[in-house]
Design a protein around this motif. Structure first.
Motif, PDB file in Angstrom:
ATOM      1  N   CYS A   1       0.855  -1.185   0.000  1.00 27.24           N
ATOM      2  CA  CYS A   1       0.000   0.000   0.000  1.00 27.24           C
ATOM      3  C   CYS A   1       0.894   1.239   0.000  1.00 27.24           C
ATOM      4  CB  CYS A   1      -0.894  -0.012   1.242  1.00 27.24           C
ATOM      5  SG  CYS A   1      -1.940   1.441   1.394  1.00 27.24           S
ATOM      6  N   VAL A   2       0.948   1.884  -1.140  1.00 24.35           N
ATOM      7  CA  VAL A   2       1.802   3.068  -1.287  1.00 24.35           C
ATOM      8  C   VAL A   2       1.208   4.243  -0.511  1.00 24.35           C
ATOM      9  CG1 VAL A   2       2.757   4.697  -2.949  1.00 24.35           C
ATOM     10  CG2 VAL A   2       2.662   2.268  -3.497  1.00 24.35           C
ATOM     11  N   CYS A   3      -0.085   4.393  -0.544  1.00 25.05           N
ATOM     12  CA  CYS A   3      -0.730   5.517   0.143  1.00 25.05           C
ATOM     13  C   CYS A   3      -0.376   5.559   1.634  1.00 25.05           C
ATOM     14  CB  CYS A   3      -2.244   5.430   0.015  1.00 25.05           C
ATOM     15  SG  CYS A   3      -2.856   5.704  -1.650  1.00 25.05           S
ATOM     16  N   ASN A   4      -0.340   4.377   2.241  1.00 24.75           N
ATOM     17  CA  ASN A   4      -0.112   4.316   3.687  1.00 24.75           C
ATOM     18  C   ASN A   4       1.240   3.712   4.051  1.00 24.75           C
ATOM     19  OD1 ASN A   4      -2.761   5.348   4.500  1.00 24.75           O
ATOM     20  ND2 ASN A   4      -3.520   3.495   3.526  1.00 24.75           N
ATOM     21  N   ALA A   5       2.109   3.501   3.057  1.00 28.33           N
ATOM     22  CA  ALA A   5       3.450   2.948   3.276  1.00 28.33           C
ATOM     23  C   ALA A   5       3.396   1.639   4.072  1.00 28.33           C
ATOM     24  CB  ALA A   5       4.358   3.967   3.947  1.00 28.33           C
TER      25      ALA A   5
END
Ligand code: FES
Length: 83
Positions: free
Chosen positions: A4-8
């Protein structure tokens, strides 16, 4: 690798959450925040859940390795000068 890139949120974090009992996307969302922004990672994160494409890679608990240690002992080689 980030799931999940948005939330690392990393692959390891997802695997650890599943090894500790997360059993559906809702659990992963609640525990990690995965798939709570754009949602593009939801399908990939789901593949780590039991029955998913990556379900076998959920850590040592699922592999039955907790409590086992594999040790490799390297032998020592002596080098001597020959006259
Ligand atoms: S990549 Fe996970 S919510 Fe966007």
């Amino acid at each position: 690798m980030y799931i999940c890139v948005c939330n690392a949120i990393s692959e390891r974090q997802v695997q650890d959450a599943i090894a500790q009992g997360a059993s559906d996307l809702g659990d992963l969302q609640a525990q990690l925040g995965v798939a709570t922004c754009c949602g593009h990672c939801a399908e990939t994160a789901t593949e780590y859940l039991p029955g998913g494409r990556y379900a076998a890679d959920v850590g040592p608990a699922a592999a039955g390795l907790i409590g086992q240690v594999e040790v490799t002992v390297l032998s020592r080689t002596a080098v001597r000068r020959v006259a």
